[in-house]
Design an enzyme around this catalytic site. Sequence first.
Site: not given
Ligand code: MRU
Length: 360
Positions: A54-56, A100, A209, A250, A260
């Site tokens: 996870r995380g963009a 997603r 997270q 994101d 985000n």
């Molecule tokens: O649902 P997630 O854990 O994938 O959400 C992640 C975030 O909101 C992060 O802040 C975002 O992806 C930036 S990651 C460098």
Amino acid sequence: MNNTFTKLPDTVMLDEAAPALVIIDQTLLPTELRLISLYSLSEIWDAIKKLKVRGAPAIGVAAGIALYLASHAILQKGVTDTTQFLDMLRADKDYLASSRPTAVNLFWALERMYKTALSFIENGGTVTACVDRLLAECKAIRDEDIASSKAIGENGLSLLTDGCGILTHCNAGQLATVRYGTALAPIHVGREKGMSFKVYCDETRPLLQGARLSAYELVCDGVDTTVICDNMASQVMKDGRIQAVIVGADRIAANGDAANKIGTSGVAILAKYYGIPFYVAAPTSTIDVTLKSGELIPIEQRKADEVTEMWYETRMAPEGANVFNPAFDVTPNELITAIITERGIIKPNYTENIAKIMEK
Ligand code: MRU
């Protein structure tokens, strides 16, 4: 404070011999650091959906590797006709894209891989050679992610002072990229230069997270780390403990509105009230210039049990109560002090300055 640096493996890797996508299974952290190998597209789709990866930016790198694995599997089935190959690859791309909706890096990486295949075949390439070309492209996406995260770290560090207090929300660290991260990259890069920071991690309900992932990777890097419940951010700001807020994104629209993790916009409002700079750190691959404003960013809705059951021994809200569980919110551009990218720091006017940096 224990200053022993525990180096984490890369968050997303390619096992070329298998071939497989190798990830840190983030659903097991912080209890267990386990690498898992994913071979099929359905395993990878499921890992993205369930936030094992996870995380963009990390999702983008994983998607790039996944489309290479898809091309390899098509070749293994004996497909040598280029039209059939491209049809099958496009179907696999569309399937992965359905995992997603919000992080644009997923679509960015899938499109980049597919367009690479398309132009290779249009220029007379064979299916076998195209699979090799896609291997090189997914490695390039991975290597660029490492380089841009490091550059975001260097650029962001110029906004911080040694010893300052930083608040972050969700995890936009190494665990959300391959290495370094975005929002946490300046902290990791600063640590490499011998600097220290006091970092406050919002726990980030409902999937935690911040408490599980940001706190974990910061402690591994020897950072002075404090976990707070989301509803404590105002108090730590009021107490004067926070000199900067840094979060990831994101998807960033052409006007600088930034999606985000849910709760980010509330932190931005608090930062404005207390006069604390609010920074968004993201690679330019997270900027979606096709969207004029944040209102157009699709927001993922997730299952109700993440709120009512997941972290409790017994259900904590009554059956029959509705649950609203959007995974992201959009911070309006006027609350953002600057956007830190690998190409430089973008300041308002965002519409003009984002356009300029995207031309570079
Ligand atoms: O649902 P997630 O854990 O994938 O959400 C992640 C975030 O909101 C992060 O802040 C975002 O992806 C930036 S990651 C460098």
